[in-house]
Design a protein around this motif. Structure first.
Motif, PDB file in Angstrom:
ATOM      1  N   THR A   2       0.875  -1.309  -0.096  1.00  0.00           N
ATOM      2  CA  THR A   2       0.010  -0.102  -0.016  1.00  0.00           C
ATOM      3  C   THR A   2       0.902   1.113   0.045  1.00  0.00           C
ATOM      4  OG1 THR A   2      -0.128   0.322   2.487  1.00  0.00           O
ATOM      5  CG2 THR A   2      -1.699  -1.426   1.223  1.00  0.00           C
ATOM      6  N   ARG A   4       0.818   3.353   2.033  1.00  0.00           N
ATOM      7  CA  ARG A   4       1.419   3.633   3.561  1.00  0.00           C
ATOM      8  C   ARG A   4       2.541   2.710   4.007  1.00  0.00           C
ATOM      9  NH1 ARG A   4      -4.750   4.296   5.764  1.00  0.00           N
ATOM     10  NH2 ARG A   4      -5.086   6.362   4.986  1.00  0.00           N
ATOM     11  N   GLU A 101      -6.862  10.548   7.850  1.00  0.00           N
ATOM     12  CA  GLU A 101      -6.755   9.122   7.338  1.00  0.00           C
ATOM     13  C   GLU A 101      -8.091   8.967   6.290  1.00  0.00           C
ATOM     14  OE1 GLU A 101      -6.528   4.609   9.175  1.00  0.00           O
ATOM     15  OE2 GLU A 101      -6.958   6.655  10.426  1.00  0.00           O
ATOM     16  N   ARG A 144      -5.975   6.418  14.797  1.00  0.00           N
ATOM     17  CA  ARG A 144      -5.759   5.792  13.578  1.00  0.00           C
ATOM     18  C   ARG A 144      -6.116   4.363  13.382  1.00  0.00           C
ATOM     19  NH1 ARG A 144       1.027   5.217  13.455  1.00  0.00           N
ATOM     20  NH2 ARG A 144       0.973   3.657  15.220  1.00  0.00           N
ATOM     21  N   ARG A 145      -6.766   3.961  12.267  1.00  0.00           N
ATOM     22  CA  ARG A 145      -7.574   2.685  12.079  1.00  0.00           C
ATOM     23  C   ARG A 145      -6.473   1.739  11.390  1.00  0.00           C
ATOM     24  NH1 ARG A 145      -9.737   4.945  15.492  1.00  0.00           N
ATOM     25  NH2 ARG A 145     -11.961   5.452  15.635  1.00  0.00           N
ATOM     26  N   ASP A 146      -5.770   2.246  10.623  1.00  0.00           N
ATOM     27  CA  ASP A 146      -4.738   1.576  10.005  1.00  0.00           C
ATOM     28  C   ASP A 146      -3.287   1.765  10.481  1.00  0.00           C
ATOM     29  OD1 ASP A 146      -3.036   0.307   8.172  1.00  0.00           O
ATOM     30  OD2 ASP A 146      -3.711   1.465   6.604  1.00  0.00           O
ATOM     31  N   ASP A 148      -0.548   0.943   9.387  1.00  0.00           N
ATOM     32  CA  ASP A 148       0.436   1.404   8.660  1.00  0.00           C
ATOM     33  C   ASP A 148       0.524   2.972   8.537  1.00  0.00           C
ATOM     34  OD1 ASP A 148       1.762  -1.028   7.947  1.00  0.00           O
ATOM     35  OD2 ASP A 148       0.017  -1.422   6.622  1.00  0.00           O
TER      36      ASP A 148
END
Length: 286
Positions: A2, A4, A101, A144-146, A148
């Motif tokens: 990705t 990120r 995000e 943050r949810r991710d 990365d």
């Protein structure tokens, strides 16, 4: 990978990746077209070019989120996004991270200045307490949810508290969960050289044309161990210089030709904004 994951790999490689700043979608497309590996969505650039104001805290979350979303739609390289102070306290930072995000940021930069912030290379800066700054970094990491998504912690304490205090703050930000560190506006070459030896996390070094930090070649910064070399407003300053030169010619000579060398060609302009692809879509759906 990705975007990120690609950005994290670039930072951790510590090879002085040059990241220019974009102030709108077209400038981002030019940066990507020239082969740069990542783009910085610059708060100063958005403030200057969108609002016509100096970098003194006039930009809000809505403006930077809107620009991030537009740039994310226009390019496929990783985006580092300038979120200034997070637009308030730790709760505001939490909301800022959630918003950016969703807008497509791959890294969100937060700084420890007192609001309203100002350009890191202006006089009159002040910083919040270390404790408050740490709480804001912790809120960003938690929001943050991710996993990365990178959180970049910037400190402006060198100007107000000295270099050692800035290094100490940066270390505490790393311990609070920041992935990337940014010690802003150091003024001595020896300080630039010392930072990668003093801090273990990947770092960004900001090369401000006309600013207070000595300019180093990106290869030199790579040898020192910096992950990212930021030129946040090189494109902006170049664009302004180009506009001034072209418009001066137009004012004085009453015309500007494509052959003058002052302007990009009509065809190149259309290529950059993807007109051939839109023509193909129009043909496909008509």
């Amino acid at each position: 990978m990705t975007t990120r994951q690609r950005l994290r790999a670039l930072a951790e490689a510590r090879r002085g990746t040059i990241v220019p700043g974009a102030f709108n979608a077209l400038s981002a497309k030019v940066i990507e077209d020239l082969g740069f590996e990542a783009i910085y969505v610059t708060g100063a650039g958005v403030t200057n070019m969108w609002l016509g104001l100096p970098d003194q805290g006039f930009m809000g979350l809505a403006e930077i989120a809107d620009h991030t979303a537009r740039i994310r739609d226009a390019v496929s390289v990783p985006l580092l996004v300038d979120a200034d102070t997070g637009f308030g306290n730790a709760l505001n930072v939490y909301h800022t991270v959630r918003t950016l995000e969703r807008a497509g940021a791959d890294c969100i930069q937060l700084e420890d200045q007192v609001a309203p912030k100002r350009c890191g290379h202006f006089s009159g800066k002040e910083v919040i307490s270390t404790e408050e700054a740490i709480s804001k970094i912790k809120a960003a990491v938690d929001a943050r949810r991710d996993a990365d998504l990178l959180i970049m912690a910037r400190t402006d304490a060198a100007a107000t508290h000295g270099f050692e205090a800035a290094v100490e703050r940066a270390q505490q930000f790393a311990e609070a969960g920041a992935d990337l560190l940014f010690v802003e506006a150091v003024t001595q070459a020896e300080e630039v050289k010392a930072l990668p030896q003093r801090l273990a996390k990947p770092q960004l070094m900001n090369m401000v044309i006309g600013g207070r930090t000595p300019i180093f070649n990106a290869d030199q910064l790579a040898e020192l161990g910096f992950g990212i070399v930021l030129y946040a407003n090189a494109a902006l300053q170049g664009a302004v210089a180009g506009m001034q030169k072209t418009l001066t010619t137009l004012r004085d000579d009453k015309q500007v030709q494509e052959s003058s060398g002052l302007v990009t060609s009509f065809a190149e302009r259309q290529r950059l904004v993807g007109k051939p692809q839109w023509d193909a879509l129009e043909k496909r759906f008509s």
